[in-house]
Design a protein around this motif. Structure first.
Motif, PDB file in Angstrom:
ATOM      1  N   TRP A  34       1.051  -1.104   0.038  1.00 37.01           N
ATOM      2  CA  TRP A  34      -0.020   0.580   0.013  1.00 37.01           C
ATOM      3  C   TRP A  34       0.830   1.304  -0.207  1.00 37.01           C
ATOM      4  O   TRP A  34       2.033   0.764   0.237  1.00 37.01           O
ATOM      5  CB  TRP A  34      -0.888   0.021   1.334  1.00 37.01           C
ATOM      6  N   SER A  37       4.334   1.529   2.124  1.00 36.42           N
ATOM      7  CA  SER A  37       4.264   0.520   3.063  1.00 36.42           C
ATOM      8  C   SER A  37       5.302   0.164   3.480  1.00 36.42           C
ATOM      9  O   SER A  37       5.577  -0.803   4.473  1.00 36.42           O
ATOM     10  CB  SER A  37       3.762  -0.220   2.453  1.00 36.42           C
ATOM     11  N   SER A  67      -1.055   9.355  16.002  1.00 33.69           N
ATOM     12  CA  SER A  67      -1.288   9.974  14.484  1.00 33.69           C
ATOM     13  C   SER A  67      -2.309  10.717  13.735  1.00 33.69           C
ATOM     14  O   SER A  67      -1.417  11.505  12.982  1.00 33.69           O
ATOM     15  CB  SER A  67      -1.292   7.837  13.855  1.00 33.69           C
ATOM     16  N   PHE A 138      -3.110   8.851   3.715  1.00 34.97           N
ATOM     17  CA  PHE A 138      -3.628   7.892   4.252  1.00 34.97           C
ATOM     18  C   PHE A 138      -3.227   5.889   4.523  1.00 34.97           C
ATOM     19  O   PHE A 138      -3.511   6.125   5.742  1.00 34.97           O
ATOM     20  CB  PHE A 138      -5.189   7.663   3.216  1.00 34.97           C
ATOM     21  N   GLY A 139      -2.088   6.773   3.731  1.00 37.83           N
ATOM     22  CA  GLY A 139      -0.783   5.776   3.671  1.00 37.83           C
ATOM     23  C   GLY A 139      -0.282   5.172   5.401  1.00 37.83           C
ATOM     24  O   GLY A 139       0.045   4.173   5.972  1.00 37.83           O
ATOM     25  N   VAL A 141      -0.708   7.185   7.793  1.00 39.09           N
ATOM     26  CA  VAL A 141      -1.718   7.278   9.041  1.00 39.09           C
ATOM     27  C   VAL A 141      -1.724   4.955   9.125  1.00 39.09           C
ATOM     28  O   VAL A 141      -1.646   4.378  10.362  1.00 39.09           O
ATOM     29  CB  VAL A 141      -3.164   7.557   9.280  1.00 39.09           C
ATOM     30  N   THR A 142      -2.320   4.603   7.798  1.00 39.03           N
ATOM     31  CA  THR A 142      -2.590   3.739   7.880  1.00 39.03           C
ATOM     32  C   THR A 142      -1.050   2.317   8.284  1.00 39.03           C
ATOM     33  O   THR A 142      -1.022   1.583   9.694  1.00 39.03           O
ATOM     34  CB  THR A 142      -2.381   2.788   6.784  1.00 39.03           C
ATOM     35  N   SER A 143      -0.372   2.593   8.110  1.00 33.95           N
ATOM     36  CA  SER A 143       1.327   1.937   8.085  1.00 33.95           C
ATOM     37  C   SER A 143       1.587   2.543  10.289  1.00 33.95           C
ATOM     38  O   SER A 143       2.034   1.312  10.524  1.00 33.95           O
ATOM     39  CB  SER A 143       2.636   3.001   7.986  1.00 33.95           C
ATOM     40  N   TRP A 145      -0.471   2.889  12.115  1.00 27.34           N
ATOM     41  CA  TRP A 145      -1.579   2.720  13.676  1.00 27.34           C
ATOM     42  C   TRP A 145      -0.928   0.536  12.573  1.00 27.34           C
ATOM     43  O   TRP A 145      -1.614  -0.148  14.368  1.00 27.34           O
ATOM     44  CB  TRP A 145      -2.542   2.045  12.663  1.00 27.34           C
ATOM     45  N   LEU A 146      -0.947   0.329  11.260  1.00 25.92           N
ATOM     46  CA  LEU A 146      -0.187  -1.268  11.537  1.00 25.92           C
ATOM     47  C   LEU A 146       1.029  -1.519  12.214  1.00 25.92           C
ATOM     48  O   LEU A 146       0.765  -3.022  13.364  1.00 25.92           O
ATOM     49  CB  LEU A 146       0.004  -1.353   9.740  1.00 25.92           C
TER      50      LEU A 146
END
Length: 345
Positions: A34, A37, A67, A138-139, A141-143, A145-146
């Motif tokens: 993503w 990533s 974040s 957005f990626g 924030v996703t990274s 949180w992951l």
């Protein structure tokens, strides 16, 4: 139940957790790919190297909130301030100062790291396309949180022995003015700001990973304290580049997904063993692992030309390391004597 119950030595548990967590993070980032990533293994490498126990639910949720806050700050700078360079530069300097100042007063390391990434990453991407900056954010924030999920998963697979104390309460955030914290924050800002302006002004998006490394590297310990600290920092960066070279050509020779999994596990296990050793360079090796991940990731992308770009990135990361170390030492040497501040302030 995780596998950690088979181990009783806390040091071995931390090493194995580091290897398992980084392997899973690297495989997920490579398999799903993503936007941004690569930040998943980078952030995992930073936090798994810290001798911290498992996060509680409330601590994890607080980091998720931080974040989002960092993303909002980066969004404001990108959308409303970036179009006006005369205003952007001093406000960026002010934002960097308060970010480092927050950390030096006992603030959240996670929040500071997220703020640095957002403040430096989003404006660079916005110079290409504003929509790209928001989409990639957005990626980000996703990274992030992951990464928190990865920390939980790593502790579940390789748990601490029963009776291990949880994450201690913070020593206390200094809400009052702190002259030493302000001095350290000012030095860090003076060092980082020229790099940020240089990359953003010249739109060096192809080397954006180098700036991310420089931002993370400034949070390393004792960079300005003695010649040995500076030499060890440079050694760790060159070590990361050398390992990245070997990892890249191993993946070229055996371009299989399961081989990537095994390779990352053994490389992470080796780094973890060195990080938790008693050698003087041990505390600088997490930066070497970050450099290795960034170099390998940037070389494996679609259309990447390893022969042309790898040496350049190693050179740039090494120059960034030398610049940060030397600049901090020069500032420390020529910094004016402590100013006596009135107790009424």
């Amino acid at each position: 139940m995780g596998t950690g119950f088979l181990l009783t030595d806390p040091k071995q548990i931390k090493i194995l957790r580091y290897a398992v967590g980084l392997t899973i993070a690297s495989v997920l980032a490579s398999g799903i790919a993503w936007p941004l990533s690569f930040l998943l293994p980078v952030l995992s490498a930073v936090f798994l190297a810290l001798p911290l126990p498992k996060l509680t639910l409330s601590q994890g949720l607080r980091n998720m909130r931080d974040s989002l806050f960092a993303f909002a700050v980066g969004y404001i700078f990108t959308l409303f301030i970036l179009p006006f360079p005369v205003i952007f530069v001093p406000l960026l300097a002010l934002a960097l100062f308060f970010t480092y100042y927050h950390l030096n007063r006992g603030g959240s390391f996670w929040l500071v790291l997220m703020l640095l990434v957002c403040l430096l990453l989003m404006p660079m991407l916005a110079r290409i396309d504003e929509g790209l900056a928001i989409g990639v954010a957005f990626g980000l924030v996703t990274s992030s949180w992951l990464t928190l999920a990865m920390l939980w998963l790593s502790h579940y697979i390789v748990p601490d022995p029963p009776g291990t104390p949880g994450l201690p309460a913070r020593p206390g955030f200094q809400s009052a003015y702190s002259a030493p914290a302000a001095e350290l924050a000012m030095k860090s800002t003076i060092v980082v700001l020229p790099i940020a302006i240089l990359f953003i002004a010249n739109n060096w998006t192809s080397q954006i990973l180098v700036m991310i490394f420089a931002a993370i590297f400034t949070l390393s310990p004792d960079l300005a304290k003695g010649k040995e600290a500076g030499i060890n920092s440079i050694k760790s960066t060159l070590t990361g580049g050398a390992v990245a070279f070997v990892v890249y050509w191993a993946l070229v020779a055996v371009p299989e997904y399961h081989f990537l999994l095994l390779l990352m596990f053994f490389v992470s296990l080796g780094f973890g063993t060195a990080i938790y050793s008693a050698t003087p360079i041990a505390k600088y090796l997490p930066s070497a692992m970050v450099a290795m991940i960034i170099l390998v990731n940037s070389s494996l992308g679609a259309g990447a030309d390893f022969s042309e770009k790898f040496v350049l990135r190693v050179l740039l990361i090494s120059v960034a390391t030398i610049y940060v170390v030397v600049a901090l030492k020069v500032l420390d040497a020529f910094w004016p004597n402590k100013i006596v501040v009135s107790s009424k302030l």
